[in-house]
Each structure stands twice: as structure tokens, then as C-alpha cells.
Design a protein around this motif. Structure first.
Motif, PDB file in Angstrom:
ATOM      1  N   GLU A  45       0.809  -1.221   0.000  1.00 21.24           N
ATOM      2  CA  GLU A  45       0.000   0.000   0.000  1.00 21.24           C
ATOM      3  C   GLU A  45       0.842   1.270   0.000  1.00 21.24           C
ATOM      4  O   GLU A  45       0.305   2.364  -0.114  1.00 21.24           O
ATOM      5  CB  GLU A  45      -0.963   0.011   1.191  1.00 21.24           C
ATOM      6  CG  GLU A  45      -0.308   0.073   2.546  1.00 21.24           C
ATOM      7  CD  GLU A  45       0.083  -1.301   3.079  1.00 21.24           C
ATOM      8  OE1 GLU A  45       0.662  -1.352   4.173  1.00 21.24           O
ATOM      9  OE2 GLU A  45      -0.180  -2.317   2.422  1.00 21.24           O
ATOM     10  N   SER A  46       2.170   1.151   0.114  1.00 21.23           N
ATOM     11  CA  SER A  46       3.027   2.338   0.085  1.00 21.23           C
ATOM     12  C   SER A  46       3.137   2.851  -1.352  1.00 21.23           C
ATOM     13  O   SER A  46       2.869   2.143  -2.318  1.00 21.23           O
ATOM     14  CB  SER A  46       4.418   2.007   0.622  1.00 21.23           C
ATOM     15  OG  SER A  46       5.099   1.168  -0.289  1.00 21.23           O
ATOM     16  N   ARG A  47       3.550   4.092  -1.473  1.00 19.11           N
ATOM     17  CA  ARG A  47       3.685   4.703  -2.803  1.00 19.11           C
ATOM     18  C   ARG A  47       4.663   3.903  -3.663  1.00 19.11           C
ATOM     19  O   ARG A  47       4.382   3.601  -4.818  1.00 19.11           O
ATOM     20  CB  ARG A  47       4.169   6.150  -2.647  1.00 19.11           C
ATOM     21  CG  ARG A  47       4.374   6.869  -3.956  1.00 19.11           C
ATOM     22  CD  ARG A  47       4.819   8.310  -3.709  1.00 19.11           C
ATOM     23  NE  ARG A  47       4.957   9.021  -4.947  1.00 19.11           N
ATOM     24  CZ  ARG A  47       6.098   9.138  -5.613  1.00 19.11           C
ATOM     25  NH1 ARG A  47       7.192   8.586  -5.128  1.00 19.11           N
ATOM     26  NH2 ARG A  47       6.153   9.796  -6.755  1.00 19.11           N
ATOM     27  N   LEU A  48       5.791   3.533  -3.079  1.00 12.13           N
ATOM     28  CA  LEU A  48       6.795   2.776  -3.813  1.00 12.13           C
ATOM     29  C   LEU A  48       6.276   1.390  -4.186  1.00 12.13           C
ATOM     30  O   LEU A  48       6.482   0.925  -5.314  1.00 12.13           O
ATOM     31  CB  LEU A  48       8.073   2.665  -2.972  1.00 12.13           C
ATOM     32  CG  LEU A  48       9.268   1.981  -3.620  1.00 12.13           C
ATOM     33  CD1 LEU A  48       9.659   2.675  -4.909  1.00 12.13           C
ATOM     34  CD2 LEU A  48      10.435   1.957  -2.659  1.00 12.13           C
ATOM     35  N   GLY A  49       5.586   0.746  -3.278  1.00  6.50           N
ATOM     36  CA  GLY A  49       5.027  -0.580  -3.561  1.00  6.50           C
ATOM     37  C   GLY A  49       4.018  -0.546  -4.692  1.00  6.50           C
ATOM     38  O   GLY A  49       4.004  -1.422  -5.566  1.00  6.50           O
ATOM     39  N   ARG A  50       3.155   0.477  -4.690  1.00  5.60           N
ATOM     40  CA  ARG A  50       2.159   0.598  -5.761  1.00  5.60           C
ATOM     41  C   ARG A  50       2.826   0.860  -7.105  1.00  5.60           C
ATOM     42  O   ARG A  50       2.433   0.299  -8.122  1.00  5.60           O
ATOM     43  CB  ARG A  50       1.176   1.730  -5.439  1.00  5.60           C
ATOM     44  CG  ARG A  50       0.233   1.403  -4.301  1.00  5.60           C
ATOM     45  CD  ARG A  50      -0.888   2.418  -4.176  1.00  5.60           C
ATOM     46  NE  ARG A  50      -0.448   3.802  -4.253  1.00  5.60           N
ATOM     47  CZ  ARG A  50      -0.153   4.580  -3.212  1.00  5.60           C
ATOM     48  NH1 ARG A  50      -0.247   4.083  -1.988  1.00  5.60           N
ATOM     49  NH2 ARG A  50       0.212   5.831  -3.374  1.00  5.60           N
ATOM     50  N   MET A  51       3.861   1.710  -7.104  1.00  2.00           N
ATOM     51  CA  MET A  51       4.549   2.001  -8.370  1.00  2.00           C
ATOM     52  C   MET A  51       5.276   0.775  -8.896  1.00  2.00           C
ATOM     53  O   MET A  51       5.243   0.503 -10.089  1.00  2.00           O
ATOM     54  CB  MET A  51       5.536   3.155  -8.189  1.00  2.00           C
ATOM     55  CG  MET A  51       4.875   4.497  -8.201  1.00  2.00           C
ATOM     56  SD  MET A  51       6.001   5.874  -8.475  1.00  2.00           S
ATOM     57  CE  MET A  51       7.239   5.639  -7.239  1.00  2.00           C
ATOM     58  N   LEU A  52       5.941   0.033  -8.004  1.00  2.00           N
ATOM     59  CA  LEU A  52       6.670  -1.156  -8.445  1.00  2.00           C
ATOM     60  C   LEU A  52       5.737  -2.216  -9.010  1.00  2.00           C
ATOM     61  O   LEU A  52       6.127  -2.975  -9.903  1.00  2.00           O
ATOM     62  CB  LEU A  52       7.486  -1.744  -7.287  1.00  2.00           C
ATOM     63  CG  LEU A  52       8.762  -0.992  -6.933  1.00  2.00           C
ATOM     64  CD1 LEU A  52       9.355  -1.522  -5.644  1.00  2.00           C
ATOM     65  CD2 LEU A  52       9.766  -1.061  -8.059  1.00  2.00           C
ATOM     66  N   ALA A  53       4.516  -2.262  -8.513  1.00  2.00           N
ATOM     67  CA  ALA A  53       3.552  -3.245  -9.007  1.00  2.00           C
ATOM     68  C   ALA A  53       3.040  -2.893 -10.406  1.00  2.00           C
ATOM     69  O   ALA A  53       2.684  -3.779 -11.172  1.00  2.00           O
ATOM     70  CB  ALA A  53       2.376  -3.346  -8.040  1.00  2.00           C
ATOM     71  N   ARG A  54       2.996  -1.604 -10.734  1.00  2.00           N
ATOM     72  CA  ARG A  54       2.373  -1.172 -11.981  1.00  2.00           C
ATOM     73  C   ARG A  54       3.340  -0.743 -13.072  1.00  2.00           C
ATOM     74  O   ARG A  54       3.016  -0.818 -14.244  1.00  2.00           O
ATOM     75  CB  ARG A  54       1.464   0.036 -11.715  1.00  2.00           C
ATOM     76  CG  ARG A  54       0.273  -0.245 -10.886  1.00  2.00           C
ATOM     77  CD  ARG A  54      -0.671   0.962 -10.844  1.00  2.00           C
ATOM     78  NE  ARG A  54      -0.034   2.252 -11.021  1.00  2.00           N
ATOM     79  CZ  ARG A  54       0.150   3.152 -10.055  1.00  2.00           C
ATOM     80  NH1 ARG A  54      -0.231   2.890  -8.839  1.00  2.00           N
ATOM     81  NH2 ARG A  54       0.710   4.310 -10.309  1.00  2.00           N
ATOM     82  N   LYS A  55       4.512  -0.229 -12.699  1.00  2.00           N
ATOM     83  CA  LYS A  55       5.383   0.449 -13.651  1.00  2.00           C
ATOM     84  C   LYS A  55       6.696  -0.298 -13.859  1.00  2.00           C
ATOM     85  O   LYS A  55       7.137  -1.051 -13.003  1.00  2.00           O
ATOM     86  CB  LYS A  55       5.715   1.857 -13.148  1.00  2.00           C
ATOM     87  CG  LYS A  55       4.514   2.719 -12.857  1.00  2.00           C
ATOM     88  CD  LYS A  55       3.833   3.143 -14.119  1.00  2.00           C
ATOM     89  CE  LYS A  55       2.680   4.082 -13.800  1.00  2.00           C
ATOM     90  NZ  LYS A  55       1.966   4.496 -14.965  1.00  2.00           N
TER      91      LYS A  55
END
Length: 89
Positions: A45-55
Motif C-alpha cells: 500500500e506504500s507509494r513505492l510498492g504501488r509504483m513497483l507493481a504497476r510500472k
């Protein structure tokens, strides 16, 4: 470049006109952060975790470097002291 409207500041992207060595160091530091996050795990749910999952990883690295540069700029221009965001449990 700056585009402001309705009292809300919107700054443009980080250009390639800045200090080359500084940009390189920001990218190296951000790549270390992303590499560490991939190896050790980061909350989804962290910003970095969300970005790593999508980008793609390189895009995440550049985004982290850009955010770090903006934080550093804000601290330097306002004579501030960095305070890490509070972690919510």
C-alpha cells in the motif's frame, strides 16, 4: 517550467538542463532504494510498492529520483529540516 492555476502550484518535469553529475547521483541513489525495496520487500500500500507493481523499474527509479530532488529543493529554499513521514500501523 511552472503552470499554476487556482492557487495550486504545478511544476513541470525535471529537465535535462540541470547539473549532470547531480542528476546522475540522484538516479544512482534512487536505484539503490528500488533495488533494496525489491530485495527486502515493501508494503504493497506504500507509494513505492504501488509504483513497483504497476510500472517498469527504470520509470520508478526516475520517479523516486525526481521526488527526492523536489524534497531537497524545498528544504534548501525554505531552510527546512527533513522530517520523515509518520508510519501508520
Amino acid at each position: 517550467m511552472q503552470r499554476s492555476t487556482g492557487g495550486k502550484e504545478r511544476l513541470g518535469r525535471t529537465s535535462r538542463m540541470g547539473e549532470r553529475t547531480l542528476r546522475r547521483l540522484l538516479i544512482i541513489a534512487a536505484s539503490a532504494v528500488v533495488r533494496w525495496a525489491k530485495r527486502k520487500g515493501v508494503p504493497a500500500e506504500s507509494r513505492l510498492g504501488r509504483m513497483l507493481a504497476r510500472k517498469p523499474p527504470m520509470l520508478v527509479i526516475v520517479a523516486v529520483a525526481n521526488k527526492n530532488a523536489r524534497i531537497a529543493w524545498a528544504l534548501l529554499t525554505r531552510d527546512g529540516i527533513y522530517r520523515a513521514p509518520a508510519v501508520t500501523a
